[in-house]
Write a protein that holds these residues in place. Structure first.
Motif, mmCIF file in Angstrom:
data_model
loop_
_atom_site.group_PDB
_atom_site.id
_atom_site.type_symbol
_atom_site.label_atom_id
_atom_site.label_comp_id
_atom_site.label_asym_id
_atom_site.label_seq_id
_atom_site.Cartn_x
_atom_site.Cartn_y
_atom_site.Cartn_z
ATOM 1 N N LEU A 37 0.850 -1.189 0.000
ATOM 2 C CA LEU A 37 0.000 0.000 0.000
ATOM 3 C C LEU A 37 0.888 1.243 0.000
ATOM 4 N N TYR A 38 0.580 2.143 -0.903
ATOM 5 C CA TYR A 38 1.327 3.392 -1.049
ATOM 6 C C TYR A 38 0.500 4.540 -0.476
ATOM 7 N N ALA A 39 1.133 5.331 0.354
ATOM 8 C CA ALA A 39 0.463 6.515 0.887
ATOM 9 C C ALA A 39 0.172 7.461 -0.271
ATOM 10 N N GLN A 40 -1.008 8.034 -0.252
ATOM 11 C CA GLN A 40 -1.414 8.995 -1.271
ATOM 12 C C GLN A 40 -1.472 10.375 -0.618
ATOM 13 N N TRP A 41 -0.900 11.347 -1.295
ATOM 14 C CA TRP A 41 -0.793 12.698 -0.756
ATOM 15 C C TRP A 41 -1.438 13.693 -1.714
ATOM 16 N N ALA A 42 -2.058 14.710 -1.154
ATOM 17 C CA ALA A 42 -2.626 15.803 -1.954
ATOM 18 C C ALA A 42 -2.112 17.117 -1.377
ATOM 19 N N PHE A 43 -1.990 18.100 -2.244
ATOM 20 C CA PHE A 43 -1.555 19.408 -1.775
ATOM 21 C C PHE A 43 -2.594 20.002 -0.833
ATOM 22 N N ASN A 44 -2.110 20.681 0.199
ATOM 23 C CA ASN A 44 -2.999 21.428 1.091
ATOM 24 C C ASN A 44 -3.635 22.558 0.303
ATOM 25 N N ALA A 45 -4.731 23.046 0.811
ATOM 26 C CA ALA A 45 -5.391 24.197 0.199
ATOM 27 C C ALA A 45 -4.440 25.396 0.254
ATOM 28 N N GLN A 46 -4.618 26.309 -0.676
ATOM 29 C CA GLN A 46 -3.837 27.543 -0.685
ATOM 30 C C GLN A 46 -4.768 28.717 -0.421
ATOM 31 N N TYR A 47 -4.246 29.659 0.367
ATOM 32 C CA TYR A 47 -5.041 30.821 0.746
ATOM 33 C C TYR A 47 -4.278 32.098 0.453
ATOM 34 N N ALA A 48 -5.032 33.111 0.054
ATOM 35 C CA ALA A 48 -4.434 34.396 -0.329
ATOM 36 C C ALA A 48 -4.428 35.368 0.842
ATOM 37 N N VAL A 49 -3.397 36.200 0.882
ATOM 38 C CA VAL A 49 -3.343 37.348 1.786
ATOM 39 C C VAL A 49 -3.457 38.581 0.901
ATOM 40 N N THR A 50 -4.509 39.372 1.127
ATOM 41 C CA THR A 50 -4.782 40.564 0.331
ATOM 42 C C THR A 50 -4.715 41.790 1.232
ATOM 43 N N TYR A 51 -4.099 42.846 0.719
ATOM 44 C CA TYR A 51 -4.006 44.110 1.458
ATOM 45 C C TYR A 51 -4.939 45.120 0.801
ATOM 46 N N ASN A 52 -5.771 45.775 1.626
ATOM 47 C CA ASN A 52 -6.763 46.728 1.141
ATOM 48 C C ASN A 52 -6.428 48.110 1.701
ATOM 49 N N ALA A 53 -6.399 49.134 0.832
ATOM 50 C CA ALA A 53 -6.029 50.496 1.239
ATOM 51 C C ALA A 53 -7.055 51.120 2.181
ATOM 52 N N ASN A 54 -8.308 50.671 2.138
ATOM 53 C CA ASN A 54 -9.329 51.119 3.072
ATOM 54 C C ASN A 54 -9.396 52.648 3.199
ATOM 55 N N GLY A 55 -9.464 53.328 2.073
ATOM 56 C CA GLY A 55 -9.539 54.789 2.083
ATOM 57 C C GLY A 55 -8.232 55.455 1.701
ATOM 58 N N GLY A 56 -7.140 54.715 1.807
ATOM 59 C CA GLY A 56 -5.853 55.227 1.355
ATOM 60 C C GLY A 56 -5.761 55.048 -0.154
ATOM 61 N N SER A 57 -4.576 55.228 -0.707
ATOM 62 C CA SER A 57 -4.425 55.052 -2.143
ATOM 63 C C SER A 57 -3.153 54.268 -2.447
ATOM 64 N N GLY A 58 -3.103 53.743 -3.657
ATOM 65 C CA GLY A 58 -1.962 52.945 -4.086
ATOM 66 C C GLY A 58 -2.322 51.480 -4.159
ATOM 67 N N THR A 59 -1.333 50.666 -4.475
ATOM 68 C CA THR A 59 -1.531 49.221 -4.537
ATOM 69 C C THR A 59 -0.469 48.549 -3.686
ATOM 70 N N MET A 60 -0.807 47.367 -3.223
ATOM 71 C CA MET A 60 0.113 46.625 -2.374
ATOM 72 C C MET A 60 -0.217 45.141 -2.512
ATOM 73 N N THR A 61 0.789 44.328 -2.801
ATOM 74 C CA THR A 61 0.580 42.891 -2.930
ATOM 75 C C THR A 61 1.624 42.153 -2.114
ATOM 76 N N ASP A 62 1.321 40.912 -1.824
ATOM 77 C CA ASP A 62 2.260 40.023 -1.156
ATOM 78 C C ASP A 62 2.782 39.070 -2.224
ATOM 79 N N PRO A 63 4.043 39.200 -2.623
ATOM 80 C CA PRO A 63 4.558 38.366 -3.711
ATOM 81 C C PRO A 63 4.603 36.875 -3.371
ATOM 82 N N SER A 64 4.503 36.517 -2.105
ATOM 83 C CA SER A 64 4.525 35.107 -1.706
ATOM 84 C C SER A 64 3.135 34.494 -1.650
ATOM 85 N N SER A 65 2.100 35.309 -1.767
ATOM 86 C CA SER A 65 0.733 34.818 -1.701
ATOM 87 C C SER A 65 0.350 34.197 -3.041
ATOM 88 N N PRO A 66 -0.368 33.074 -3.070
ATOM 89 C CA PRO A 66 -1.038 32.418 -1.954
ATOM 90 C C PRO A 66 -0.089 31.523 -1.154
#
Length: 183
Positions: free
Chosen positions: A47-76
């Motif tokens: 019997l061979y163990a079967q593996w699946a990738f874990n889910a991936q989740y994003a981290v998003t940054y929101n300016a919330n009234g400020g301006s500009g853009t911002m991303t996390d290059p490591s996300s998800p």
């Protein structure tokens, strides 16, 4: 002809993967077996163990009234891995300054501090939190003269500019106005 019970997995999962079951083929194309289930054996079984990738989740940054853009290059990020909260790079709204991150626009959610690491368990949006800059009053003092004088636009937010008003005080006897001073 005897039965066997499939054992639970005790292997350590590969990075960012989780165990999904057993199979008679390493690529999962054979017969699948579930841990804890009894089967009748008809020959040698690997019997061979079967593996699946874990889910991936994003981290998003929101300016919330400020301006500009911002991303996390490591996300998800893969589920249950750590992410480090980034420093703010948004431009603040007028007369406000950045105070931190929160999962709710109004600051009622979970606070996150830039530079801190957290375990990700789902998508997360971090909203920039802004507070008004301090306000300062400009007061005109007669310093021996008479009358009253007020600045109708005072108080001013920190780091904003203001125009010094013309003197409207009555000068003391035998004196004339020369300039304003903070002392």
């Amino acid at each position: 002809g005897s039965s066997f019970t499939v054992r639970s997995n005790t292997f350590t999962a590969p990075a960012n993967k989780h165990f999904t079951g057993w199979n008679t083929a390493s690529d999962g194309s054979g017969t699948s077996y579930t841990a804890g289930t009894s089967y009748t054996i008809s020959g040698n079984v690997t019997l061979y163990a079967q593996w699946a990738f874990n889910a991936q989740y994003a981290v998003t940054y929101n300016a919330n009234g400020g301006s500009g853009t911002m991303t996390d290059p490591s996300s998800p990020y893969y589920e249950n891995t750590r992410f480090t909260v980034r420093s703010n790079s948004f431009t603040a709204p007028t007369n406000k300054h950045f105070t931190g991150w929160n999962t709710a626009t109004d600051g009622s959610g979970t606070n996150y501090n830039a530079g801190s690491s957290y375990t990700i368990t789902g998508d997360v949006t971090l909203y920039a939190q802004w507070a008004f800059n301090a306000q300062y009053t400009v007061t005109y003092y007669a310093n021996g003269g008479t009358g009253t004088m007020t600045d109708p636009t005072s108080p001013y937010y920190a780091n904003s500019s203001f125009t010094v008003l013309e003197n409207t005080f009555t000068a003391p006897t035998n004196k004339h106005f020369t300039r304003w001073n903070t002392d």
